[in-house]
Design a protein around this motif. Structure first.
Motif, mmCIF file in Angstrom:
data_model
loop_
_atom_site.group_PDB
_atom_site.id
_atom_site.type_symbol
_atom_site.label_atom_id
_atom_site.label_comp_id
_atom_site.label_asym_id
_atom_site.label_seq_id
_atom_site.Cartn_x
_atom_site.Cartn_y
_atom_site.Cartn_z
ATOM 1 N N SER A 1 0.896 -1.334 -0.066
ATOM 2 C CA SER A 1 -0.023 -0.041 0.100
ATOM 3 C C SER A 1 1.027 1.171 -0.029
ATOM 4 N N ILE A 2 1.763 1.291 0.887
ATOM 5 C CA ILE A 2 2.950 2.562 0.825
ATOM 6 C C ILE A 2 3.419 2.501 -0.664
ATOM 7 N N LYS A 3 3.905 1.694 -1.165
ATOM 8 C CA LYS A 3 4.665 1.501 -2.403
ATOM 9 C C LYS A 3 3.898 2.105 -3.476
ATOM 10 N N LEU A 4 2.511 1.381 -3.288
ATOM 11 C CA LEU A 4 1.547 2.176 -4.518
ATOM 12 C C LEU A 4 1.159 3.409 -4.223
ATOM 13 N N SER A 5 1.087 3.938 -2.994
ATOM 14 C CA SER A 5 0.769 5.353 -2.821
ATOM 15 C C SER A 5 2.039 6.066 -3.366
ATOM 16 N N ALA A 6 3.099 5.929 -3.008
ATOM 17 C CA ALA A 6 3.934 6.691 -3.676
ATOM 18 C C ALA A 6 4.329 6.582 -5.167
ATOM 19 N N GLN A 7 4.088 5.533 -5.614
ATOM 20 C CA GLN A 7 3.982 5.572 -7.143
ATOM 21 C C GLN A 7 2.816 6.354 -7.837
ATOM 22 N N GLY A 8 1.691 6.283 -7.009
ATOM 23 C CA GLY A 8 0.343 6.979 -7.532
ATOM 24 C C GLY A 8 0.867 8.353 -7.366
ATOM 25 N N GLY A 9 1.606 9.027 -6.505
ATOM 26 C CA GLY A 9 1.912 10.362 -6.442
ATOM 27 C C GLY A 9 2.754 10.791 -7.480
ATOM 28 N N ILE A 10 4.062 9.872 -7.583
ATOM 29 C CA ILE A 10 4.826 10.363 -8.749
ATOM 30 C C ILE A 10 4.234 10.373 -10.140
ATOM 31 N N ALA A 11 3.387 9.134 -10.199
ATOM 32 C CA ALA A 11 2.779 9.121 -11.669
ATOM 33 C C ALA A 11 1.738 10.420 -11.856
ATOM 34 N N THR A 12 1.209 10.805 -10.892
ATOM 35 C CA THR A 12 -0.002 11.913 -10.925
ATOM 36 C C THR A 12 0.818 13.338 -11.459
ATOM 37 N N GLY A 13 1.727 13.161 -10.225
ATOM 38 C CA GLY A 13 2.946 14.644 -10.395
ATOM 39 C C GLY A 13 3.507 14.875 -11.704
ATOM 40 N N SER A 14 4.242 13.653 -12.314
ATOM 41 C CA SER A 14 4.788 13.894 -13.680
ATOM 42 C C SER A 14 3.718 13.868 -14.736
ATOM 43 N N ALA A 15 2.390 13.172 -14.569
ATOM 44 C CA ALA A 15 1.674 13.467 -15.729
ATOM 45 C C ALA A 15 1.044 15.177 -15.876
ATOM 46 N N ILE A 16 0.957 15.414 -14.521
ATOM 47 C CA ILE A 16 0.425 17.049 -14.379
ATOM 48 C C ILE A 16 1.532 17.851 -15.036
ATOM 49 N N ALA A 17 2.841 17.648 -14.615
ATOM 50 C CA ALA A 17 3.867 18.394 -15.115
ATOM 51 C C ALA A 17 4.024 18.310 -16.551
#
Length: 112
Positions: free
Chosen positions: A52-68
């Motif tokens: 759950s922690i791993k997927l949370s971090a990956q979800g944040g990274i994916a969302t942030g890079s997509a928005i950028a």
């Protein structure tokens, strides 16, 4: 080759805020899925929490890079857009590899 492509992606969005939003959304989904696996006996408590922690971090990274990337595309910079996508992919991969190493370390310590 021109590296400017102008697409109206709306007003630029706050990347940091979306990293947090993405981590929270991914974390909520991951926690629900992993809790279900834990209750069914398909995962240990530690496995469910770590995943759950791993997927949370990956979800944040994916969302942030997509928005950028969308922000850069809206500004007409294809090179910066591709850079944002690449940095996001590398971040997700790094979290995956770190998670694998930590899991192996836990297994070794459990065997002792």
């Amino acid at each position: 080759m021109a590296n400017n492509l102008s697409i109206n992606t709306g007003a630029p969005r706050n990347v940091t805020g979306h990293v947090v939003s993405g981590a929270l959304a991914a974390g909520a989904l991951a926690a629900a899925v992993n809790y279900n696996k834990y209750k069914k006996g398909e995962a240990t408590k530690n496995e469910a929490i770590n995943n759950s922690i791993k997927l949370s971090a990956q979800g944040g990274i994916a969302t942030g890079s997509a928005i950028a990337a969308a922000n850069y595309l809206g500004n007409g910079s294809v090179v910066k857009m591709l850079t944002a996508v690449s940095v996001g992919a590398m971040g997700i991969y790094a979290v995956e590899k770190l998670s694998e190493k930590l899991s192996k370390k836990e297994l070794i310590e459990e065997e002792k």
